[in-house]
Design a protein around this motif. Sequence first.
Motif, short mmCIF file in Angstrom:
data_model
loop_
_atom_site.label_atom_id
_atom_site.label_comp_id
_atom_site.label_asym_id
_atom_site.label_seq_id
_atom_site.Cartn_x
_atom_site.Cartn_y
_atom_site.Cartn_z
N PHE A 18 55.85 -20.13 26.88
CA PHE A 18 56.91 -20.87 26.74
C PHE A 18 57.66 -20.58 25.13
N ARG A 19 58.97 -20.56 25.11
CA ARG A 19 59.56 -20.30 23.93
C ARG A 19 59.23 -21.50 22.63
N GLY A 20 58.82 -22.57 23.11
CA GLY A 20 58.63 -23.65 22.60
C GLY A 20 57.24 -23.24 21.67
N ALA A 21 56.54 -22.42 22.23
CA ALA A 21 55.27 -22.33 21.32
C ALA A 21 55.48 -21.58 20.34
N ARG A 22 56.56 -20.98 20.05
CA ARG A 22 56.87 -19.90 18.85
C ARG A 22 58.08 -20.64 17.71
N MET A 23 58.17 -22.03 18.09
CA MET A 23 59.17 -22.93 17.40
C MET A 23 58.39 -23.57 15.94
N GLY A 24 57.17 -23.51 16.10
CA GLY A 24 56.59 -24.50 14.85
C GLY A 24 56.13 -25.75 15.15
N LEU A 25 56.25 -25.99 16.48
CA LEU A 25 55.96 -27.40 16.70
C LEU A 25 54.58 -27.86 16.65
N VAL A 26 53.68 -27.25 16.67
CA VAL A 26 52.32 -27.66 16.50
C VAL A 26 52.01 -27.93 15.28
N GLU A 27 52.46 -27.40 14.17
CA GLU A 27 52.53 -27.70 12.57
C GLU A 27 53.37 -28.95 12.45
N SER A 28 54.54 -28.81 12.75
CA SER A 28 55.54 -29.93 12.36
C SER A 28 55.01 -31.34 13.06
N SER A 29 54.45 -31.31 14.24
CA SER A 29 54.00 -32.48 14.80
C SER A 29 52.86 -32.90 14.17
#
Length: 455
Positions: A18-29
């Motif tokens: 998924f492209r969401g895997a490369r959006m930095g969402l793990v770190e930001s959340s």
Amino acid sequence: MDKTMVRVGLVPIVRPVFRGARMGLVESSRKALAALADRLGFALAYAGAPVTDAEEARARAAEVAELLRAGALDLLLVEHVTFATGDLVVPLLGLDMPMGLWALPEATPDGPLPQNALCGLNLSLSLQTGRATPVKWFYGSPDGEAFQARLATTLQALRGRKAVREGRVLWIGGTAPGFYRLEAVPDLPLRVDRAPLDVVFNALAQVDEDSVTARLAEMDEPSSIPRDDLRPTIRLEIALERLSEGYNGIALRCWPELPDRAGTMACAAFARLADRGLPHACEGDLAGLASMLAVTAVTGEPSALLDLSHADDDGLLFWHCGNAARAWAAGTTRLEPHFNRELPAVRDMRLAPGPVSGLRFLEGRRAAVYAGTVLDRRDGYDGVAGWIGHLRWAGKPASAGGFLASVLNLRLPHHLVWGRGDAEAALLELCAWLGHDPLPFDPEDKSLRWVADAT
């Protein structure tokens, strides 16, 4: 770390396609969740590496299991950063602990679907796992009000869970004579130490007169009782305070022996100790004390153990001799003689208007959960008294008559525990985490009702 602090673990799930895997969402959340810790009162005690396949899911589950054995985690949030198939979730669902399945919202509303996290949450919750401990869902950004409100309720509930799982209480003298129902021991992992009533009389004998004089000099509560006549009450307060060391509360057989031998009722001593955050349950009501610990932990304020004493169309009058903390008072409190023994001392006050919530643990892993609003009424009996209206029972609106019928139909013990504030949702969630069934509303007031004894 504060022993009441809820320790939260976080395991993100990310499918790399998924492209969401490369959006930095793990770190930001993760940063956004950590930023909530101080405001909501929790510690982010573990943040695992993202799970991208089944092998990593098993590895994260093993890490969390180790923390669980060490008593280092109270809640695990499994974060759906993207879609998750069952093989990535099931190893974590196998952990016997309170758990939240959480999905982030989509990062963008159009174009290729970034994450499909909400669908992943839907799939994960649909899995048949045989878990005994429930799972709560969460959806949204840590910055969102809905997510924060839902998490805050869970944190309240888990503080209550910690209170009755990790707490230690002292049960002195058993129950008052004839109060058979109060002999029930709650089905909770609470540590209960038993002691004979003589420990109180021995502790009283150890209280020197200088200590009593000093405590009396600090007392700022008005009273019609001459100061010297309050000395037995203050001596008992000091003795119980010393006995409370190492304990989260005391259930005491407070009559008939204590007034005869100590020259005082226990009520005012209980009330003044409640001001210091030391709950004491009247008449040796151990399950009442356990309920007080839970309600205090959930609401963050002293709880009150009260009798149901009168009723009219507007509400129900809750009362007790004089045992509640000042935090409950509408205006000035006074120390006065007991209403029918004329001994010192009880706290006389009216309950302050506002929302209240309550809980009573019962045998057979059951509980009563209720709520209402203390009404702005001055009528009531001497001692601690307050009318409660706008009642609720197990999350549903209840008339005063329906509430009263439920108490009687369900054969509740005569002590109901109340806490200040609207914590009904958290108390119901506490029951779910503990595996206790809340009793349903039972307003029938015309036909014969008789609930069988709990086994």
